[in-house]
Design an enzyme around this catalytic site. Structure first.
Site, PDB file in Angstrom:
ATOM      1  N   CYS A  75      22.280  39.526  42.511  1.00 22.43           N
ATOM      2  CA  CYS A  75      22.557  38.417  41.577  1.00 22.43           C
ATOM      3  C   CYS A  75      21.344  37.514  41.366  1.00 22.43           C
ATOM      4  O   CYS A  75      21.260  36.806  40.364  1.00 22.43           O
ATOM      5  CB  CYS A  75      23.728  37.594  42.083  1.00 22.43           C
ATOM      6  SG  CYS A  75      25.179  38.611  42.376  1.00 22.43           S
TER       7      CYS A  75
ATOM      8  N   HIS B 200      24.095  31.691  37.331  1.00 19.18           N
ATOM      9  CA  HIS B 200      24.636  33.041  37.512  1.00 19.18           C
ATOM     10  C   HIS B 200      26.154  32.978  37.324  1.00 19.18           C
ATOM     11  O   HIS B 200      26.788  31.987  37.698  1.00 19.18           O
ATOM     12  CB  HIS B 200      24.271  33.515  38.928  1.00 19.18           C
ATOM     13  CG  HIS B 200      24.988  34.767  39.327  1.00 19.18           C
ATOM     14  ND1 HIS B 200      24.942  35.910  38.558  1.00 19.18           N
ATOM     15  CD2 HIS B 200      25.778  35.050  40.400  1.00 19.18           C
ATOM     16  CE1 HIS B 200      25.663  36.844  39.159  1.00 19.18           C
ATOM     17  NE2 HIS B 200      26.185  36.348  40.263  1.00 19.18           N
TER      18      HIS B 200
ATOM     19  N   ASN C  53      31.187  39.369  35.995  1.00 17.79           N
ATOM     20  CA  ASN C  53      29.914  39.223  36.699  1.00 17.79           C
ATOM     21  C   ASN C  53      29.047  40.446  36.401  1.00 17.79           C
ATOM     22  O   ASN C  53      29.378  41.555  36.805  1.00 17.79           O
ATOM     23  CB  ASN C  53      30.194  39.096  38.196  1.00 17.79           C
ATOM     24  CG  ASN C  53      28.943  38.864  39.026  1.00 17.79           C
ATOM     25  OD1 ASN C  53      27.827  39.005  38.528  1.00 17.79           O
ATOM     26  ND2 ASN C  53      29.129  38.533  40.285  1.00 17.79           N
TER      27      ASN C  53
HETATM   28  O1  UT7 Z   1      27.822  37.608  42.319  1.00 15.85           O
HETATM   29  C1  UT7 Z   1      28.033  37.909  43.650  1.00 15.85           C
HETATM   30  C2  UT7 Z   1      28.520  36.750  44.371  1.00 15.85           C
HETATM   31  N1  UT7 Z   1      29.954  36.795  44.466  1.00 15.85           N
HETATM   32  C3  UT7 Z   1      30.619  35.661  44.480  1.00 15.85           C
HETATM   33  O2  UT7 Z   1      30.053  34.613  44.356  1.00 15.85           O
HETATM   34  C4  UT7 Z   1      32.117  35.744  44.729  1.00 15.85           C
HETATM   35  C5  UT7 Z   1      32.531  34.606  45.611  1.00 15.85           C
HETATM   36  N2  UT7 Z   1      33.952  34.649  45.939  1.00 15.85           N
HETATM   37  C6  UT7 Z   1      34.922  34.434  45.030  1.00 15.85           C
HETATM   38  O3  UT7 Z   1      34.640  34.219  43.863  1.00 15.85           O
HETATM   39  C7  UT7 Z   1      36.359  34.407  45.492  1.00 15.85           C
HETATM   40  O4  UT7 Z   1      36.412  34.466  46.895  1.00 15.85           O
HETATM   41  C8  UT7 Z   1      37.215  35.558  44.893  1.00 15.85           C
HETATM   42  C9  UT7 Z   1      37.433  35.337  43.395  1.00 15.85           C
HETATM   43  C10 UT7 Z   1      36.506  36.870  45.113  1.00 15.85           C
HETATM   44  C11 UT7 Z   1      38.580  35.633  45.568  1.00 15.85           C
HETATM   45  O5  UT7 Z   1      39.229  34.392  45.495  1.00 15.85           O
HETATM   46  P1  UT7 Z   1      39.911  33.761  46.786  1.00 15.85           P
HETATM   47  O6  UT7 Z   1      40.578  32.529  46.352  1.00 15.85           O
HETATM   48  O7  UT7 Z   1      38.853  33.628  47.851  1.00 15.85           O
HETATM   49  O8  UT7 Z   1      40.993  34.830  47.144  1.00 15.85           O
HETATM   50  P2  UT7 Z   1      41.163  35.688  48.500  1.00 15.85           P
HETATM   51  O9  UT7 Z   1      40.096  36.686  48.633  1.00 15.85           O
HETATM   52  O10 UT7 Z   1      41.397  34.746  49.643  1.00 15.85           O
HETATM   53  O11 UT7 Z   1      42.520  36.423  48.212  1.00 15.85           O
HETATM   54  C12 UT7 Z   1      43.760  35.709  48.088  1.00 15.85           C
HETATM   55  C13 UT7 Z   1      44.884  36.706  47.985  1.00 15.85           C
HETATM   56  C14 UT7 Z   1      44.873  37.730  49.092  1.00 15.85           C
HETATM   57  O12 UT7 Z   1      46.227  37.988  49.429  1.00 15.85           O
HETATM   58  P3  UT7 Z   1      46.875  37.303  50.742  1.00 15.85           P
HETATM   59  O13 UT7 Z   1      46.013  37.743  51.885  1.00 15.85           O
HETATM   60  O14 UT7 Z   1      46.781  35.822  50.498  1.00 15.85           O
HETATM   61  O15 UT7 Z   1      48.249  37.838  50.742  1.00 15.85           O
HETATM   62  C15 UT7 Z   1      44.293  38.956  48.451  1.00 15.85           C
HETATM   63  O16 UT7 Z   1      44.750  40.154  49.033  1.00 15.85           O
HETATM   64  O17 UT7 Z   1      44.765  37.449  46.758  1.00 15.85           O
HETATM   65  C16 UT7 Z   1      44.794  38.848  47.032  1.00 15.85           C
HETATM   66  N3  UT7 Z   1      43.947  39.533  46.058  1.00 15.85           N
HETATM   67  C17 UT7 Z   1      44.358  39.829  44.818  1.00 15.85           C
HETATM   68  N4  UT7 Z   1      45.512  39.612  44.190  1.00 15.85           N
HETATM   69  C18 UT7 Z   1      45.598  40.003  42.912  1.00 15.85           C
HETATM   70  C19 UT7 Z   1      42.657  39.963  46.196  1.00 15.85           C
HETATM   71  N5  UT7 Z   1      42.225  40.510  45.050  1.00 15.85           N
HETATM   72  C20 UT7 Z   1      43.270  40.442  44.183  1.00 15.85           C
HETATM   73  C21 UT7 Z   1      43.415  40.840  42.853  1.00 15.85           C
HETATM   74  N6  UT7 Z   1      44.610  40.597  42.258  1.00 15.85           N
HETATM   75  N7  UT7 Z   1      42.430  41.441  42.155  1.00 15.85           N
END
Ligand code: UT7
Length: 335
Positions: free
Chosen positions: A117, A262, A292
């Site tokens: 990135c 980014h 992204n």
């Molecule tokens: O460019 C590279 C750099 N990358 C970044 O900067 C990404 C940084 N991170 C993020 O943007 C966020 O952490 C995400 C958008 C990736 C995820 O958001 P989050 O609020 O941190 O969600 P999470 O990973 O804690 O997931 C919450 C829930 C989980 O379920 P439980 O454990 O709460 O039951 C996941 O299993 O959402 C679930 N989940 C999904 N649900 C629906 C994970 N992916 C999905 C999905 N659709 N695609």
């Protein structure tokens, strides 16, 4: 060739494939929803290549031609290529070599940059040094990615798969023509203690064999991310490095005409903008359309903004990025 005082962006271009993939399209392939994706990331749709056989260098080609035209030069004027990508056409040689051939540039050096990135900012630091030292007059700096062929479009890969899209951006870096123009400050950083928080494990030279059926079954050939950890680092490092380059460039938030962060997550960029005191009206956001696109997000965002009249020659532009590595960086440039 003689050294010059400052380098700047002489021209900028972009290209995205025509295939639009909406959140609802992805919801047919995995357990996810438009609501979850929009709420967590701001993404509504992304672009995927139309068919197999289109690599990062193919997306970079039209973006590069657009940047050349914008700069008022031709491919023959390109003295060096820097190609930032984490999804090269093939493992080796670098995508810069493929792009050079497609542009008809035998003998022109081509350097691939593998800083994910932050790749565009890493590339910009090299292009700037080359131009200022008088090594090369015109550097074609590209960020281009094809993610769609490398993500796992099912429930196991959904956390990463919904975030990424394909696209390319390209810039021509050359000597600033007017006093006061050019790159004012640039910083790049890395901290490999976070290397495995966002990575693609295999194929790997660290393993013999590099790729096995077991690794494929476990999905080790797909990217894996600790989203929360990356989010935490990004929201700390992006404002920190942006402030540092603004201080070095002796500008305040009020002096910034356009902020091109980014595009990893709308929530990250809103947080960073608030911390810096830069309003959303001055911030480039296109994650809702493209997701992204890693190394491509910054040149793609600047190219669209320039054509929309959101910046022009003389505008002060701030870039900031954070991603896999971990790597991060920021820059202030007067166009
Ligand atoms: O460019 C590279 C750099 N990358 C970044 O900067 C990404 C940084 N991170 C993020 O943007 C966020 O952490 C995400 C958008 C990736 C995820 O958001 P989050 O609020 O941190 O969600 P999470 O990973 O804690 O997931 C919450 C829930 C989980 O379920 P439980 O454990 O709460 O039951 C996941 O299993 O959402 C679930 N989940 C999904 N649900 C629906 C994970 N992916 C999905 C999905 N659709 N695609």
């Amino acid at each position: 060739m003689k050294s010059v005082l400052a380098s700047t962006i002489l021209g900028i271009g972009h290209h995205v494939p025509s295939k639009v993939v909406t959140n609802n399209d992805l919801a047919k392939l995995m357990t996810t929803s438009d609501e979850w994706i929009v709420q967590r990331s701001g993404i509504k749709e992304r672009r995927y290549i139309e068919h197999s056989g289109i690599g990062a260098s193919d997306l970079a080609l039209p973006a590069s031609k657009m940047a050349l035209e914008h700069a008022g030069i031709t491919a023959k004027d390109v003295d060096a290529i820097i190609f930032a990508t984490l999804s090269p056409d093939h493992n080796f040689p670098g995508s810069g070599c493929f792009l050079g051939d497609k542009l008809g540039l035998p003998g022109v050096p081509a350097l691939d940059v593998r800083n994910q990135c932050s790749g565009f900012l890493y590339g910009l630091s090299v292009a700037d040094a080359w131009v200022r030292a008088g090594v090369y007059e015109h550097v074609l700096l590209v960020g281009a990615e094809v993610h769609s062929t490398g993500i796992e479009l099912n429930d196991r890969g959904r956390d990463v798969a919904v975030l990424f899209g394909d696209g390319a951006g390209a810039a021509i870096i050359g000597a600033a023509k007017e006093p006061g123009q050019g790159l004012k400050a640039l910083e790049i950083h890395a901290d490999g203690s976070g290397a495995k928080e966002l990575w693609l494990e295999a194929p790997a030279s660290a393993y013999d064999p590099r790729l096995t059926k077991e690794m494929i079954d476990e999905g080790k050939h797909f990217p894996a991310m600790n989203g929360k950890q990356v989010f935490r680092w990004a929201t700390e490092k992006m404002p920190e490095v942006a402030r540092s380059v603004m201080d070095a460039a002796k500008v305040t938030a009020a002096d910034i005409d356009l902020f091109v962060p980014h595009q990893a997550n709308l929530r990250i960029n809103q947080f960073v903008g608030q911390k810096l005191g830069i309003p959303e009206s001055k911030t480039v956001t296109n994650i809702e359309k493209y997701g992204n696109t890693t190394a491509a997000t910054i040149p793609l965002g600047l190219s669209e903004a320039w054509r929309e009249g959101r910046c022009k020659r003389g505008s002060n532009v701030l870039f900031a990025a954070f991603g896999s590595g971990f790597t991060w960086g920021a820059a202030v440039i007067t166009l």
